[in-house]
Scaffold this motif. Structure first.
Motif, short mmCIF file in Angstrom:
data_model
loop_
_atom_site.label_atom_id
_atom_site.label_comp_id
_atom_site.label_asym_id
_atom_site.label_seq_id
_atom_site.Cartn_x
_atom_site.Cartn_y
_atom_site.Cartn_z
N ASN A 118 0.83 -1.20 0.00
CA ASN A 118 0.00 0.00 0.00
C ASN A 118 0.86 1.25 0.00
OD1 ASN A 118 -2.90 -1.03 0.53
ND2 ASN A 118 -1.65 -2.12 2.03
N LEU A 119 0.56 2.18 -0.89
CA LEU A 119 1.26 3.46 -0.88
C LEU A 119 0.35 4.51 -0.26
CD1 LEU A 119 2.91 3.97 -4.40
CD2 LEU A 119 3.98 3.18 -2.29
N SER A 120 0.95 5.49 0.42
CA SER A 120 0.15 6.58 0.96
C SER A 120 0.33 7.80 0.05
CB SER A 120 0.61 6.92 2.36
OG SER A 120 1.84 7.62 2.27
N MET A 121 -0.53 8.77 0.25
CA MET A 121 -0.51 9.98 -0.57
C MET A 121 0.85 10.67 -0.55
SD MET A 121 -2.49 11.74 -2.53
CE MET A 121 -1.91 13.10 -3.53
N ARG A 122 1.40 10.85 0.65
CA ARG A 122 2.70 11.53 0.77
C ARG A 122 3.78 10.82 -0.02
NH1 ARG A 122 4.44 15.71 4.74
NH2 ARG A 122 2.50 16.21 5.83
N GLN A 123 3.76 9.50 0.04
CA GLN A 123 4.75 8.73 -0.72
C GLN A 123 4.54 8.95 -2.21
OE1 GLN A 123 3.79 4.86 1.30
NE2 GLN A 123 5.91 4.45 0.80
N PHE A 124 3.27 8.89 -2.59
CA PHE A 124 2.92 8.99 -4.00
C PHE A 124 3.29 10.36 -4.57
CE2 PHE A 124 -0.28 9.32 -7.51
CZ PHE A 124 0.18 8.23 -8.25
N LEU A 125 3.31 11.38 -3.70
CA LEU A 125 3.63 12.74 -4.15
C LEU A 125 5.13 12.95 -4.37
CD1 LEU A 125 1.27 14.91 -1.89
CD2 LEU A 125 1.23 14.77 -4.40
N GLN A 126 5.96 12.01 -3.92
CA GLN A 126 7.41 12.20 -4.05
C GLN A 126 7.85 12.06 -5.51
OE1 GLN A 126 8.45 8.95 -1.21
NE2 GLN A 126 9.94 10.48 -0.58
N PRO A 127 8.49 13.08 -6.04
CA PRO A 127 8.90 13.01 -7.45
C PRO A 127 9.93 11.90 -7.71
CG PRO A 127 9.12 15.25 -6.60
CD PRO A 127 8.85 14.37 -5.43
N ASN A 128 10.72 11.56 -6.67
CA ASN A 128 11.77 10.56 -6.88
C ASN A 128 11.35 9.14 -6.45
OD1 ASN A 128 11.67 11.12 -4.17
ND2 ASN A 128 13.89 11.15 -3.87
N LEU A 129 10.03 8.94 -6.25
CA LEU A 129 9.57 7.63 -5.75
C LEU A 129 9.98 6.47 -6.67
CD1 LEU A 129 7.89 6.05 -3.64
CD2 LEU A 129 5.91 6.35 -5.15
N ALA A 130 9.75 6.63 -7.96
CA ALA A 130 10.07 5.56 -8.90
C ALA A 130 11.57 5.26 -8.89
CB ALA A 130 9.59 5.92 -10.31
N GLY A 131 12.36 6.32 -8.82
CA GLY A 131 13.82 6.16 -8.78
C GLY A 131 14.24 5.34 -7.57
N LYS A 132 13.67 5.70 -6.41
CA LYS A 132 14.02 5.00 -5.17
C LYS A 132 13.63 3.53 -5.24
CE LYS A 132 12.34 7.92 -1.84
NZ LYS A 132 12.12 8.39 -0.47
N ILE A 133 12.43 3.27 -5.72
CA ILE A 133 11.95 1.88 -5.79
C ILE A 133 12.80 1.10 -6.79
CG2 ILE A 133 9.99 0.38 -6.39
CD1 ILE A 133 8.12 2.57 -5.38
N GLY A 134 13.06 1.72 -7.92
CA GLY A 134 13.85 1.07 -8.96
C GLY A 134 15.24 0.68 -8.45
N ARG A 135 15.87 1.60 -7.74
CA ARG A 135 17.22 1.32 -7.22
C ARG A 135 17.18 0.18 -6.21
NH1 ARG A 135 17.89 6.71 -7.84
NH2 ARG A 135 17.13 7.22 -5.76
N TYR A 136 16.15 0.18 -5.37
CA TYR A 136 16.08 -0.87 -4.35
C TYR A 136 15.84 -2.25 -5.00
CZ TYR A 136 15.28 -3.49 -0.15
OH TYR A 136 15.40 -4.43 0.83
N LEU A 137 14.95 -2.29 -5.97
CA LEU A 137 14.67 -3.58 -6.63
C LEU A 137 15.90 -4.10 -7.35
CD1 LEU A 137 11.01 -3.05 -7.92
CD2 LEU A 137 11.80 -4.19 -5.83
N GLU A 138 16.69 -3.18 -7.90
CA GLU A 138 17.94 -3.60 -8.54
C GLU A 138 18.92 -4.15 -7.52
OE1 GLU A 138 19.94 -0.67 -11.10
OE2 GLU A 138 18.07 -0.60 -12.28
#
Ligand code: C2E
Ligand code: MG
Ligand code: MG
Ligand code: MG
Length: 283
Positions: A118-138
């Motif tokens: 589950n994502l929350s609104m504040r998380q979803f508003l972060q412009p770098n969210l995809a970058g952070k998730i992508g780096r972690y999954l890598e």
């Protein structure tokens, strides 16, 4: 029906609105320390493919074991974490812990399943969210196709922002689900245009689907619409076989609910489900 009506009255106020300012401040301070004190943990609830009764996924659900108060419901503390911004580091912990668990199970040789977070609104508003998730999954080498992010309709009210964010997340290869679908304000226009993969029919429609023909109509309409829009559909809150059979007849793809299992600790999930990968059929 009295208690139920009272319950409905209360839904106009979120729990955080009902709390006194002093209580909220106290909770906020406690939340601030909860991460470093390891007071959070995750439970996992299986997601079942109705056609085959296979476990195809799990939803990670956050729990807070408060040193004095004991278990605090996420319904109570998530709004406080959200308002204070603490949901950002907490949400990051949830995402990382759930993804790492999923990777561990793949490494152990179990049939791969998808983890929903589950994502929350504040998380979803972060412009770098995809970058952070992508780096972690890598970093942990988890294939993004085994990760599903749940957002709610209210998070897409700013359409342009939501569209861009969803595009960035989709580009990673993760799936996007609309949680609690049917309780928010999304338009059909939005459903047609947003890059999403799945609708999760809200528990409130599923729970009385056999008693209330309006609920049955809503569930059947959402499912049929999802098929036409080439979206997957999951029913939340399935508690009995009658509901499960109805959903299966409607060709709802997946289901989640107490009928299959409550949210449970990782060890139990592994022992009860991964080691078999089949639901013990309650037929
Ligand atoms: P949700 O994402 O819609 O999660 C489903 C909720 O329904 C969970 O409540 C789950 O325990 C409950 N549930 C599942 N099956 C059944 C059923 O058959 N009957 C009934 N009566 N309930 C069922 P939970 O774990 O208390 O979580 C409540 C909400 O808190 C979640 O709703 C979600 O919005 C939020 N939440 C939980 N974990 C997180 C998290 O890590 N991050 C964020 N942002 N929100 C979270
Ligand atoms: Mg959810
Ligand atoms: Mg939900
Ligand atoms: Mg819900």
């Amino acid at each position: 029906h009295h208690a139920k009506e009272q319950g409905k009255e209360c839904t106009r106020f979120t729990p955080s609105m009902q709390m006194k300012a002093s209580e909220k401040l106290k909770m906020e301070n406690d939340l601030r320390r909860a991460l470093e004190r390891n007071e959070f943990y995750l439970l996992y609830q299986p997601q079942v493919r109705l056609e085959t009764q296979e476990i195809v996924g799990m939803e990670a659900l956050l729990r807070w074991n408060h040193p004095k108060r004991g278990l605090v419901s996420p319904v109570e503390f998530i709004p406080v974490a959200e308002e204070s911004g603490l949901i950002v580091p907490i949400g990051e912990w949830v995402l990382q812990t759930a993804c790492l668990q999923n990777k561990e199970w793949q490494k152990a040789g179990y049939k791969p399943i998808c983890v929903s977070v589950n994502l929350s609104m504040r998380q979803f508003l972060q412009p770098n969210l995809a970058g952070k998730i992508g780096r972690y999954l890598e970093e942990i080498e988890l294939d993004p196709k085994f990760v599903d992010l749940e957002i709610t309709e209210s998070m897409t009210l700013d359409r342009e922002m939501a569209f861009d964010q969803l595009q960035r997340l989709k580009a990673l290869g993760v799936g996007i689900s609309i949680d609690d679908f049917g309780t928010g304000y999304s338009s059909l226009h939005y459903l047609k245009n947003m890059p999403i993969d799945r609708l999760k029919i809200d528990r409130s429609f599923v729970s009385e689907v056999m008693e209330d023909s309006n609920n049955a109509a809503i569930v059947s309409t959402i499912t049929s619409m999802a098929h036409h829009l080439k979206l997957k559909v999951t029913a939340e809150g399935v508690e009995n076989e009658e509901q499960m059979n109805f959903l299966n007849e409607q060709q709802c793809h997946e289901a989640q609910g107490y009928l299959f299992s409550r949210p449970i600790p990782a060890e139990e999930f592994e022992a009860s489900f991964l080691q078999r990968n089949l639901m013990p059929l309650p037929l």
